[in-house]
Design a protein around this motif. Structure first.
Motif, short mmCIF file in Angstrom:
data_model
loop_
_atom_site.label_atom_id
_atom_site.label_comp_id
_atom_site.label_asym_id
_atom_site.label_seq_id
_atom_site.Cartn_x
_atom_site.Cartn_y
_atom_site.Cartn_z
N LEU A 19 0.81 -1.22 0.00
CA LEU A 19 0.00 0.00 0.00
C LEU A 19 0.84 1.26 0.00
N PHE A 20 1.82 1.32 0.88
CA PHE A 20 2.63 2.54 0.93
C PHE A 20 4.10 2.27 1.20
N LEU A 25 -3.01 9.08 10.67
CA LEU A 25 -4.45 9.14 10.40
C LEU A 25 -5.26 8.30 11.38
N VAL A 50 -12.64 1.72 7.11
CA VAL A 50 -11.68 1.94 6.02
C VAL A 50 -10.26 1.91 6.57
N ALA A 76 -9.42 -1.64 7.63
CA ALA A 76 -9.12 -2.49 6.48
C ALA A 76 -7.70 -2.24 5.97
N ALA A 77 -7.28 -0.98 6.01
CA ALA A 77 -5.92 -0.67 5.58
C ALA A 77 -4.92 -1.30 6.53
N PHE A 102 -8.54 -9.00 -6.79
CA PHE A 102 -9.75 -8.69 -6.03
C PHE A 102 -10.94 -8.70 -6.99
N THR A 103 -11.42 -9.86 -7.33
CA THR A 103 -12.46 -9.93 -8.35
C THR A 103 -13.71 -10.61 -7.83
N LEU A 126 -15.84 -5.20 6.74
CA LEU A 126 -15.56 -4.93 5.33
C LEU A 126 -16.83 -4.91 4.48
N ALA A 165 -15.60 5.14 1.91
CA ALA A 165 -14.45 4.85 1.04
C ALA A 165 -14.60 5.56 -0.31
N VAL A 182 -2.25 8.81 0.35
CA VAL A 182 -2.58 7.76 1.33
C VAL A 182 -4.09 7.54 1.37
N LEU A 183 -4.85 8.64 1.33
CA LEU A 183 -6.32 8.49 1.35
C LEU A 183 -6.79 7.69 0.13
N GLU A 185 -5.03 5.51 -1.58
CA GLU A 185 -4.60 4.11 -1.42
C GLU A 185 -5.53 3.35 -0.50
N ILE A 186 -5.81 3.93 0.67
CA ILE A 186 -6.58 3.13 1.64
C ILE A 186 -8.03 2.98 1.22
N SER A 192 -8.00 0.28 -1.41
CA SER A 192 -7.75 -1.00 -0.78
C SER A 192 -9.02 -1.53 -0.09
N PHE A 193 -9.74 -0.61 0.59
CA PHE A 193 -10.98 -1.02 1.25
C PHE A 193 -11.97 -1.60 0.23
N ASN A 203 -11.42 -2.85 -2.68
CA ASN A 203 -10.93 -4.14 -3.16
C ASN A 203 -11.32 -5.28 -2.22
N PHE A 204 -10.99 -5.08 -0.94
CA PHE A 204 -11.29 -6.12 0.04
C PHE A 204 -12.80 -6.33 0.16
N THR A 224 -15.03 -6.14 -2.19
CA THR A 224 -15.48 -7.01 -3.29
C THR A 224 -15.35 -8.47 -2.88
N VAL A 225 -14.19 -8.80 -2.31
CA VAL A 225 -13.94 -10.18 -1.94
C VAL A 225 -14.84 -10.58 -0.76
#
Lengths: 315, 396
Positions: free
Chosen positions: A223-224, A235, A255, A258-259, A293-294, B296, B305, B339-340, B342-343, B346-347, B349-350, B352-353
């Protein structure tokens, strides 16, 4: 590194659940899309290849499922019949049936008969040059050594006869790294990595086949970088998190949570990746495939994976 | 209505308290061995009694987790100190054994062989050595055989066994029956017929002619010899195989299907559960491992998100402006924006799963007595305490 697709016969293996079939299918798909004539054979057929290519169910008789890509399912009884037809020219098709049945029965008990039929059929396709490349979605890593070592085992048990001659040329083909390779698939988790390292050792010591590549599947994105991670940590401080929630106007805690999960998963997994890289012979390339992630797995994900494989192979 | 006592609701706890054998099965790579071990640890700690975890192929780490330096075919007791180190006190005894296929076969031969000479001949036969050590079906059979053996000795209150990785999840269920079939088969009788009478036997002649051409006479001779020896054990083997089959179908045995919610393993697990039911075997519980956390799946979180992704620039600027003075890392607004982005990505994405997995679980067509979801553990389990924490998740 990109000589992987120049080989003639690739066995793809891996611990259950790591995406072995998906990698085998994508590898075959990639080769076909580059103009090669490819046979993809599912050995422990659960029918997943058909799902991944969105084709009708595959059978022992191969079928062209997309341009240049032929798919089949291994069936030892059918392989036996084909073998008898080709080698003995048994005149009456009717007579093959019961004999083949008897052999199939024997195959479940006598050492290596089933395995030798599987490997024999695949080697035969290579020798006859029906295809540029044969990709095998082989047995899981727990059993692959038994499969690959079968020609050797049978060769040492049977001193004369047809089988003896045939295992001779099969061994020659399997031993040649330019022709044959094993692709081990794993995920960056503890057990799959441990099993892959053990497999590499067993393949070296107990078979004549060369490990051509290790594919690491489902690698989570980073991620970073370090600086951004510091921003992320900040944050999550209560006062900053509260301000963020106020600005966004709805619940942002999940959110951030999850990160955190994504970062932790990535971190615990990178340990195993390091372990893998250290343990595997440096001459064996590691290919990395991203986590997808599908919503589902089908032709679309097969294409995505094939593209990623192509990039890793430098195409 | 008075609240129901926990012990009266179907739960893994109740299954483990009432059954004598729990067979953990399911597709490969889903945490079957770990789940079986966790169930065993919980049973020993909470219920007491003598509990055996019979495992097929444990990670070396799991052995270490159970306080053992190496586990072999012999049963080992997990020492009290190992529990103490994990801050636990066990009411009962936890024993562990690993299946050594080769050793188990040798033991079986020794038990059924009519005399020492036959035993030694079989053990030395190259065909036997190949079959016992290398052949896949033999793992399935021997795992069930060993389970039967230990159970009939009656030394344990509960045996939790995890099944070998099979080509087909059902192989081990069929293994006893197939072994019995094999020993009573016509083919076997052909193979052990003296060579002379084979040639005059019209029915078997074509078979031998072809076999000779393919395999060579010498190899056929080896096979015959092996099966002639093996036939001396026929009665013992067949009787035993049937007894193993009966034990699996007995009320004392329950099955635990382990899976994750990923499509491929889940479909396999579902098929397996259906098969158990159609064979009248007891489907006690399904355990879903590595389930992504519930947070999630929230729609409000998804809104957040999306907003963060869409307005990352603006939000980054505002956060940087307001919180930057107090928090140095936030002063670069471009970085906060990145960063915002990205996260939030990412949220989503997760999510969906996570949504797909929840959907797949709800669509399951089988109804086990107990259905358990185990959350994704951030860290991997490598001690008794970890197994206990996992056990707590599946207990009720």
């Amino acid at each position: 590194m990109n000589d992987l697709l120049d080989k003639k016969l690739l066995f793809v293996t891996g611990k259950g659940g790591v995406g072995k079939t998906s990698v085998a299918t994508s590898l075959a798909f990639l080769a076909a899309s580059r103009g090669q004539r490819v046979l993809l054979c599912e050995v422990d057929g659960k029918g997943d290849v058909a799902g991944l290519l969105e084709s009708p169910p595959t059978a022992f008789k191969e079928r062209e499922v997309s341009p240049g890509l032929f798919a089949m399912t291994m069936d030892t009884e059918e392989a036996m019949k084909e073998y008898l037809r080709l080698n003995l020219r048994v005149p009456f098709a009717g007579r093959i049936g019961p004999v083949a049945k008897a052999f199939d029965f024997l195959a479940s008990a006598a050492p290596g008969v089933r395995e030798i039929l599987v490997v024999g059929k695949l080697c035969y396709e290579v020798r006859e040059a029906h295809y540029d490349l044969v990709v095998v979605d082989a047995t899981a890593s727990g059993h692959i050594v038994g499969l690959l070592a079968a020609p050797q085992a049978v060769n040492s048990l049977v001193k004369v006869g047809l089988i003896r001659n045939q295992t001779d040329w099969m061994l020659e083909m399997l031993t040649d790294p330019a022709q044959t390779g094993l692709v081990a698939v794993c995920t960056p988790e503890e057990m799959p990595v441990t099993e892959t390292i053990e497999l590499a050792g067993r393949v070296r010591n107990e078979t004549t086949v060369n490990l051509a590549s290790v594919v690491v599947n489902r690698v989570l994105p980073e991620l970073f970088g370090t600086q951004e991670e510091e921003v992320f940590e900040t944050l999550t401080r209560p006062d900053v998190a509260a301000e963020l929630e106020l600005l966004v106007g709805s619940d942002t805690a999940p959110v951030l949570e999850a990160a955190r999960l994504a970062v932790t998963l990535r971190r615990t997994r990178s340990v195993h990746l390091d372990r893998l890289r250290e343990a595997i012979d440096p001459s064996v390339p590691l290919l990395y495939l991203p986590y997808l992630f599908t919503r589902s797995h089908g032709l679309r994900t097969t294409r995505q994976t094939a593209t990623s494989l192509g990039e890793e192979l430098g195409y | 209505m008075a609240p129901t006592e926990a012990s009266e609701r179907p739960s893994l706890e109740r299954l483990l308290a009432t059954r004598e054998i729990m067979v953990a099965c399911g597709p490969g790579g889903v945490g079957k061995t770990t789940t079986a071990a966790a169930a065993g640890v919980m049973a020993a700690v909470k219920h007491g009694g003598k509990v055996l975890v019979l495992t097929v192929d444990p990670a070396r780490r799991l052995a270490t987790a159970l306080g053992l330096t190496g586990i072999g075919n012999k049963e080992h007791r997990v020492p009290d100190e190992a529990f103490a180190e994990a801050g636990l006190k066990s009411r009962g005894e936890l024993w562990v054994a690993m299946l050594d296929t080769k050793q188990s076969w040798d033991d079986l031969i020794a038990r059924h062989a009519p005399d020492e000479a036959t035993r030694d001949e079989i053990l030395a036969n190259p065909l036997y050595q190949n079959i016992s050590g290398r052949f896949i079906q033999s793992h399935d059979y021997i795992a069930m055989e060993r389970l039967y053996e230990i159970h009939s000795e009656g030394r344990y209150d509960l045996i939790v066994v995890d099944t070998p990785p099979t080509r087909n999840a059902l192989d081990f269920l069929d293994a006893p029956e197939r072994m019995a079939d094999f020993f009573s088969s016509r083919l076997l009788r052909w193979l052990i017929m003296p060579y002379r009478s084979r040639l005059v036997n019209v029915a078997t002649k074509p078979f031998y002619q072809i076999a000779d051409r393919i395999l060579g006479t010498e190899f056929l001779g080896d096979i015959s010899e092996f099966f002639i020896l093996f036939q001396t054990m026929y009665d013992g083997f067949v009787e035993r195989s049937r007894a193993v089959g009966r034990l699996l179908a007995d009320r004392r045995t329950t099955f635990l299907v382990v899976s994750t919610l990923e499509s491929v393993p889940l479909r396999e697990a579902e098929f397996f559960a259906q098969e158990l039911t159609s064979r009248h075997l007891h489907l006690g519980a399904m355990v879903m491992n590595k389930v992504l956390p519930e947070y999630l799946r929230g729609s409000e979180a998804a809104d957040a998100a999306h907003t963060m992704a869409e307005q990352a620039g603006e939000l980054g600027g505002l956060l940087s402006e307001r919180m930057g003075p107090a928090h140095e890392p936030l002063r670069d607004s471009a970085q906060v924006t990145r960063v915002l982005k990205e996260i939030s990505a990412s949220f989503l994405n997760f999510q969906t799963v996570a949504l797909r997995e929840a959907e797949e679980r709800d669509e399951l067509s089988v109804a086990p007595e107990v259905m358990v979801s185990v959350p994704f553990f951030d860290t991997e389990i490598h001690d008794l305490g970890g197994l206990y924490r996992l056990g707590e998740q599946i207990w009720e």
